[in-house]
Design an enzyme around this catalytic site. Structure first.
Site, PDB file in Angstrom:
ATOM      1  N   GLN A 181      46.593 -73.086 -27.688  1.00 29.16           N
ATOM      2  CA  GLN A 181      45.556 -72.374 -28.440  1.00 29.16           C
ATOM      3  C   GLN A 181      46.102 -71.017 -28.898  1.00 29.16           C
ATOM      4  O   GLN A 181      46.754 -70.345 -28.107  1.00 29.16           O
ATOM      5  CB  GLN A 181      44.316 -72.158 -27.575  1.00 29.16           C
ATOM      6  CG  GLN A 181      43.098 -71.757 -28.369  1.00 29.16           C
ATOM      7  CD  GLN A 181      41.865 -71.499 -27.491  1.00 29.16           C
ATOM      8  OE1 GLN A 181      41.977 -71.251 -26.301  1.00 29.16           O
ATOM      9  NE2 GLN A 181      40.705 -71.571 -28.090  1.00 29.16           N
ATOM     10  N   TYR A 306      47.001 -65.260 -20.359  1.00 29.18           N
ATOM     11  CA  TYR A 306      45.533 -65.271 -20.336  1.00 29.18           C
ATOM     12  C   TYR A 306      45.009 -65.279 -18.903  1.00 29.18           C
ATOM     13  O   TYR A 306      45.766 -65.536 -17.968  1.00 29.18           O
ATOM     14  CB  TYR A 306      44.993 -66.488 -21.093  1.00 29.18           C
ATOM     15  CG  TYR A 306      45.349 -66.418 -22.564  1.00 29.18           C
ATOM     16  CD1 TYR A 306      44.640 -65.580 -23.420  1.00 29.18           C
ATOM     17  CD2 TYR A 306      46.417 -67.132 -23.065  1.00 29.18           C
ATOM     18  CE1 TYR A 306      44.983 -65.470 -24.751  1.00 29.18           C
ATOM     19  CE2 TYR A 306      46.774 -67.019 -24.406  1.00 29.18           C
ATOM     20  CZ  TYR A 306      46.058 -66.189 -25.240  1.00 29.18           C
ATOM     21  OH  TYR A 306      46.401 -66.065 -26.550  1.00 29.18           O
ATOM     22  N   GLY A 308      42.631 -67.415 -18.088  1.00 33.78           N
ATOM     23  CA  GLY A 308      42.583 -68.848 -17.883  1.00 33.78           C
ATOM     24  C   GLY A 308      42.618 -69.552 -19.221  1.00 33.78           C
ATOM     25  O   GLY A 308      42.337 -68.942 -20.257  1.00 33.78           O
ATOM     26  N   GLU A 310      41.451 -73.427 -20.815  1.00 32.59           N
ATOM     27  CA  GLU A 310      40.626 -74.577 -20.456  1.00 32.59           C
ATOM     28  C   GLU A 310      41.265 -75.928 -20.749  1.00 32.59           C
ATOM     29  O   GLU A 310      40.572 -76.842 -21.202  1.00 32.59           O
ATOM     30  CB  GLU A 310      39.293 -74.455 -21.193  1.00 32.59           C
ATOM     31  CG  GLU A 310      39.380 -74.568 -22.735  1.00 32.59           C
ATOM     32  CD  GLU A 310      39.563 -73.239 -23.466  1.00 32.59           C
ATOM     33  OE1 GLU A 310      40.142 -72.309 -22.872  1.00 32.59           O
ATOM     34  OE2 GLU A 310      39.160 -73.146 -24.636  1.00 32.59           O
ATOM     35  N   HIS A 334      34.228 -69.933 -16.018  1.00 34.22           N
ATOM     36  CA  HIS A 334      34.414 -69.908 -17.466  1.00 34.22           C
ATOM     37  C   HIS A 334      35.240 -71.111 -17.939  1.00 34.22           C
ATOM     38  O   HIS A 334      34.806 -71.861 -18.828  1.00 34.22           O
ATOM     39  CB  HIS A 334      35.087 -68.590 -17.866  1.00 34.22           C
ATOM     40  CG  HIS A 334      35.315 -68.446 -19.337  1.00 34.22           C
ATOM     41  ND1 HIS A 334      34.448 -67.760 -20.158  1.00 34.22           N
ATOM     42  CD2 HIS A 334      36.301 -68.907 -20.139  1.00 34.22           C
ATOM     43  CE1 HIS A 334      34.900 -67.808 -21.403  1.00 34.22           C
ATOM     44  NE2 HIS A 334      36.028 -68.501 -21.414  1.00 34.22           N
ATOM     45  N   GLU A 335      36.409 -71.288 -17.348  1.00 33.23           N
ATOM     46  CA  GLU A 335      37.268 -72.389 -17.825  1.00 33.23           C
ATOM     47  C   GLU A 335      36.620 -73.749 -17.567  1.00 33.23           C
ATOM     48  O   GLU A 335      36.712 -74.655 -18.393  1.00 33.23           O
ATOM     49  CB  GLU A 335      38.660 -72.309 -17.182  1.00 33.23           C
ATOM     50  CG  GLU A 335      39.401 -70.985 -17.394  1.00 33.23           C
ATOM     51  CD  GLU A 335      39.340 -70.424 -18.811  1.00 33.23           C
ATOM     52  OE1 GLU A 335      39.232 -71.211 -19.767  1.00 33.23           O
ATOM     53  OE2 GLU A 335      39.379 -69.183 -18.954  1.00 33.23           O
ATOM     54  N   HIS A 338      34.060 -74.582 -20.179  1.00 33.49           N
ATOM     55  CA  HIS A 338      34.618 -75.102 -21.434  1.00 33.49           C
ATOM     56  C   HIS A 338      34.640 -76.636 -21.452  1.00 33.49           C
ATOM     57  O   HIS A 338      34.762 -77.233 -22.521  1.00 33.49           O
ATOM     58  CB  HIS A 338      36.046 -74.595 -21.637  1.00 33.49           C
ATOM     59  CG  HIS A 338      36.145 -73.275 -22.345  1.00 33.49           C
ATOM     60  ND1 HIS A 338      35.618 -73.059 -23.599  1.00 33.49           N
ATOM     61  CD2 HIS A 338      36.754 -72.102 -21.987  1.00 33.49           C
ATOM     62  CE1 HIS A 338      35.897 -71.810 -23.985  1.00 33.49           C
ATOM     63  NE2 HIS A 338      36.573 -71.212 -23.019  1.00 33.49           N
ATOM     64  N   GLU A 357      33.623 -69.780 -27.282  1.00 30.96           N
ATOM     65  CA  GLU A 357      33.734 -68.714 -26.277  1.00 30.96           C
ATOM     66  C   GLU A 357      32.391 -68.065 -25.921  1.00 30.96           C
ATOM     67  O   GLU A 357      32.175 -67.692 -24.771  1.00 30.96           O
ATOM     68  CB  GLU A 357      34.743 -67.663 -26.740  1.00 30.96           C
ATOM     69  CG  GLU A 357      36.169 -68.205 -26.902  1.00 30.96           C
ATOM     70  CD  GLU A 357      36.771 -68.781 -25.620  1.00 30.96           C
ATOM     71  OE1 GLU A 357      36.207 -68.566 -24.522  1.00 30.96           O
ATOM     72  OE2 GLU A 357      37.812 -69.464 -25.725  1.00 30.96           O
ATOM     73  N   ASP A 413      43.829 -64.850 -33.635  1.00 35.65           N
ATOM     74  CA  ASP A 413      43.718 -63.836 -32.574  1.00 35.65           C
ATOM     75  C   ASP A 413      42.513 -62.936 -32.829  1.00 35.65           C
ATOM     76  O   ASP A 413      41.862 -62.469 -31.889  1.00 35.65           O
ATOM     77  CB  ASP A 413      44.966 -62.941 -32.529  1.00 35.65           C
ATOM     78  CG  ASP A 413      46.161 -63.647 -31.902  1.00 35.65           C
ATOM     79  OD1 ASP A 413      45.974 -64.739 -31.332  1.00 35.65           O
ATOM     80  OD2 ASP A 413      47.279 -63.106 -32.001  1.00 35.65           O
ATOM     81  N   TYR A 421      32.950 -63.660 -27.563  1.00 39.82           N
ATOM     82  CA  TYR A 421      32.598 -63.925 -26.160  1.00 39.82           C
ATOM     83  C   TYR A 421      31.226 -63.343 -25.805  1.00 39.82           C
ATOM     84  O   TYR A 421      30.327 -64.061 -25.381  1.00 39.82           O
ATOM     85  CB  TYR A 421      33.638 -63.294 -25.225  1.00 39.82           C
ATOM     86  CG  TYR A 421      34.953 -64.033 -25.159  1.00 39.82           C
ATOM     87  CD1 TYR A 421      35.920 -63.852 -26.140  1.00 39.82           C
ATOM     88  CD2 TYR A 421      35.248 -64.899 -24.119  1.00 39.82           C
ATOM     89  CE1 TYR A 421      37.134 -64.512 -26.079  1.00 39.82           C
ATOM     90  CE2 TYR A 421      36.464 -65.563 -24.049  1.00 39.82           C
ATOM     91  CZ  TYR A 421      37.407 -65.370 -25.031  1.00 39.82           C
ATOM     92  OH  TYR A 421      38.606 -66.031 -24.973  1.00 39.82           O
TER      93      TYR A 421
HETATM   94  N1  BES Z   1      40.346 -70.150 -24.372  1.00 40.07           N
HETATM   95  C1  BES Z   1      40.483 -68.882 -23.754  1.00 40.07           C
HETATM   96  C2  BES Z   1      41.881 -68.353 -23.742  1.00 40.07           C
HETATM   97  C3  BES Z   1      42.484 -68.180 -25.112  1.00 40.07           C
HETATM   98  C4  BES Z   1      41.845 -67.431 -26.069  1.00 40.07           C
HETATM   99  C5  BES Z   1      43.690 -68.748 -25.431  1.00 40.07           C
HETATM  100  C6  BES Z   1      42.411 -67.292 -27.333  1.00 40.07           C
HETATM  101  C7  BES Z   1      44.238 -68.611 -26.694  1.00 40.07           C
HETATM  102  C8  BES Z   1      43.592 -67.887 -27.651  1.00 40.07           C
HETATM  103  C9  BES Z   1      39.960 -68.910 -22.320  1.00 40.07           C
HETATM  104  O1  BES Z   1      38.921 -69.788 -22.106  1.00 40.07           O
HETATM  105  C10 BES Z   1      39.420 -67.557 -22.006  1.00 40.07           C
HETATM  106  O2  BES Z   1      38.504 -67.165 -22.650  1.00 40.07           O
HETATM  107  N2  BES Z   1      39.993 -66.865 -21.035  1.00 40.07           N
HETATM  108  C11 BES Z   1      39.551 -65.545 -20.646  1.00 40.07           C
HETATM  109  C12 BES Z   1      38.712 -65.572 -19.401  1.00 40.07           C
HETATM  110  C13 BES Z   1      37.253 -65.355 -19.593  1.00 40.07           C
HETATM  111  C14 BES Z   1      36.518 -65.204 -18.281  1.00 40.07           C
HETATM  112  C15 BES Z   1      36.845 -64.315 -20.560  1.00 40.07           C
HETATM  113  C16 BES Z   1      40.785 -64.704 -20.374  1.00 40.07           C
HETATM  114  O3  BES Z   1      41.883 -65.196 -20.575  1.00 40.07           O
HETATM  115  O4  BES Z   1      40.642 -63.576 -19.958  1.00 40.07           O
HETATM  116 ZN    ZN Z   2      37.137 -69.180 -22.955  1.00 35.94          ZN
END
Ligand code: BES
Ligand code: ZN
Length: 648
Positions: A181, A306, A308, A310, A334-335, A338, A357, A413, A421
């Protein structure tokens, strides 16, 4: 929870509807691209090509399956082998298959019809674009249904991090992990790299002896030749294809949930994540069955950029979550969430990232409330809101604070800010409050069920909301209110204001101490019962009391020993204050942090703050630290931090 909507609000809502010329039965979105596309037999949402971050002609041809047969070569840091791609024609006359690639070496392309070979090497590689990569255009024969592409990845592939043995905890064996991703699946294999297309996948991997490969798929079976086989029979978007290879051990949590990690952290991770089964139960209770079979977590090396990721059946997690007290496990919630929002019901382009998100952050918080009660859930909402307000004030342009993001985003990005979020989650809190949980919970459950294994747009959601909830409760919400959330900037006034009594206490105690009205004893006594959340609120609140006096930071550190704390969230919040307040004693520990932690959420802002500190010595120091740390960072993090130092 009670419905917070006061009566006078419905009157206002009704008049607002009239004022905007809408009536209650018209909730059709303004931006109807996805709904007004040409009507044919195929599902409308696939027909309209609205993802501009792909070269794929997925409005004409749709990939349905990819089989990867790969050597995982640690010496040359490449994946090398064959991708066999099956596809269907959306338009019967389609004679071309356009795939996304980035930094791939294409060796040959062979065409097949029903297992019979057709022609070879009728393809063209387009020009390389710094974000998108290069299109691979394959000329199809009539009835071609399969292409076999022999290819090799690049050691520079942004989606793959190759770690030498010395970069791992065990120090003996190398490690590889992927991060597809948002646009990096195309650096791993040629495919239609858009969340609008779903495909099943299978894989055969050859890895050096003593290493274990894992994928976002079945657990992997080794055959008599030592090759590992994986299968993902459920259709997923390409960004969920994932691989990890290393000296990885497993520990079960229950019969279908467990943890993978290097030895050094396996037991601690299994303990930290021991409540994952309760999260799965709560999530299932609220939003319907978990549909993916197993749910495992893998704790990756600290350079994972990151918190996490998913990846289906196997969430990838940062080791910075292992705090020892389960205080950061909302990232697991969170993960896991997803598995409903994102993996099951997927945003059809990154302009709609909030559907992944924002929904997930909402579900995460609901699950945390189910497990740990309203107080913790509200604390997390309040911390998130503090972050959102900061993010909104720092937005590069107002359009990037809309939930429906602008068509001219430069890179996905830009879609993964706290807008998607936390503004996203708060839109759902708002809807929950207006319609009431008794109506909103079943509605959301039905949304996941009715759209399972599909890609959806913001406009699909608005239509679904109208049809299934708003039509029968028109007074709950006006079109103008909805538009303000989805198509407007900033945080609408209708947003929930999370209030935590515990946080109010923290702010009060901090305030009286900073004002010199107390000697700090009261805060010190109270702090003995503080959770990580209260500490984080305390550190963030320092900003609200004006410029930070370095003397105060010294006293705080002497009293509470923040510098060098093992809780990565607290450490990050403290180092941000140390940079702002010029508390130079923290720098050796900050350097250690930057050298060992690669999680973007922390290091992008730390480098940014150092660079913008207005102090030349700090800027140079940051550049020196980065120069040493950079080779250990993930390629994604390298790109992001390079950009920070390049920016004016
Ligand atoms: N899917 C995202 C990680 C991501 C975002 C990968 C954009 C590539 C591009 C993942 O689910 C996520 O949101 N992780 C967060 C944790 C969350 C509790 C806000 C993180 O990595 O901090
Ligand atoms: Zn996420």
């Amino acid at each position: 929870m009670i419905n917070l909507k006061p009566v006078v609000f419905s009157l206002f809502a009704a008049s607002a509807l009239l004022a905007t010329g809408c009536n209650n039965t018209e909730m059709a979105p303004e931006n109807t691209a996805a709904n007004t596309g040409p009507k044919t037999e195929m599902p409308a949402r696939i027909i309209t090509k609205d993802d501009k971050f792909t070269y794929a002609n997925y409005d004409e041809v749709r990939v349905t399956h990819i089989d990867l047969n790969l050597d995982v070569n640690f010496d040359s840091k490449v994946l090398d082998g064959i991708a066999t791609i099956k596809f269907e024609r959306v338009k019967p006359e389609a004679d071309m298959l356009v795939l996304d690639t980035k930094n791939l070496l294409i060796k040959s392309v062979r065409l097949f019809e029903g297992g019979t070979a057709q022609s070879e090497n009728n393809y063209l590689m387009g020009q390389d674009h710094p974000v998108l990569g290069a299109p691979l255009t394959i000329q199809l024969n009539e009835n071609t249904d399969t292409v076999l592409i022999s290819y090799r990845t690049s050691p520079e592939a942004e989606g793959l991090q190759w770690l030498s043995p010395s970069q791992t905890a065990g120090k003996k064996k190398p490690y590889l992990f992927s991060q597809a991703q948002a646009l990096n699946a195309r650096t791993m294999a040629p495919l239609q790299d858009t969340p609008a297309v779903r495909l099943t996948y299978s894989a055969t991997l050859r890895v050096p002896e003593g290493l274990r490969p894992l994928m976002s798929a079945s657990q992997g079976e080794i055959d008599e030749n030592g090759e590992y086989h994986f299968d993902m029979p459920q259709p997923i978007p390409s960004y969920l294809i994932a691989i990890a290879v290393g000296d990885i051990k497993f520990k079960a949590i229950n019969d279908h949930i467990g943890v993978y990690a290097e030895d050094y952290i396996l037991d601690a991770a299994a303990e930290e994540f021991s409540e994952t089964p309760l999260m799965e139960e709560a999530n299932t209770r609220l939003y319907g069955p978990y549909r993916w079979g197993r749910y495992d977590l893998i704790v990756l090396p600290p350079s994972f950029p990151y918190g996490g990721m998913e990846n289906p059946r196997l969430s990838f997690m940062t080791p910075t979550l292992i705090a020892g007290d389960k205080s950061l496990t909302n990232v697991v919630a969170h993960e896991l969430a997803h598995s409903w929002s994102g993996n099951l019901v997927t945003n059809s382009s990154w302009r709609d990232a909030w559907l992944n998100e924002g929904f997930t952050s909402y579900v995460e918080n609901r699950v945390m409330e189910e497990l740990y009660g309203e107080e913790r859930a509200v604390m997390e909402q309040a911390l998130d809101m503090e972050g959102l307000k900061r993010a909104l004030s720092e937005a590069k342009r107002p359009e990037l604070t809309h939930l429906k993001l602008p068509a001219d985003m430069e890179h996905p990005d830009d879609a993964f800010t706290l807008v998607s979020y936390i503004k996203g989650a708060n839109f759902l809190f708002f809807l929950e409050d207006r319609f009431g949980r008794d109506k909103f919970d079943p509605f959301l459950k039905a949304w996941f069920n009715d759209n399972a294994f599909k890609a959806v747009t913001t406009e699909d959601f608005i239509t679904y909301l109208h049809e299934n909830l708003h039509k029968d409760n028109p007074e709950a919400l006006s079109r103008a209110e909805l538009d303000a959330w989805v198509y407007g900037p900033g945080l609408p006034e209708t947003a929930r204001k999370p209030e935590s009594d515990a946080f109010k206490d923290v702010t009060r105690l901090l305030g009286t101490w900073l004002a010199g009205d107390s000697n700090g004893d009261e805060m010190f006594d109270a702090s003995k019962d503080w959770s990580t959340h209260e500490w984080l609120h305390m550190l963030n609140s320092l900003d609200d009391f004006g410029d930070i006096d370095v003397e105060n930071l010294k006293v705080l550190d002497a009293t509470y020993s923040f510098t060098g704390t093992q809780n990565a969230e607290t450490a990050f919040a403290w180092y941000m204050q140390a940079i702002k307040g010029g508390y130079d004693e923290a720098y050796p520990a900050l350097e250690e942090f930057l050298m060992t932690v690669g999680r973007g959420k922390f290091i992008y802002r730390l480098y940014g703050a150092l660079k913008d500190s207005g102090r030349e010595d700090l800027q140079f120091w940051a550049e020196d630290v980065y120069e040493v740390a950079r080779p250990g960072y993930h390629p994604i993090a390298q790109r992001r931090i390079d950009d920070i130092f390049k920016a004016e």
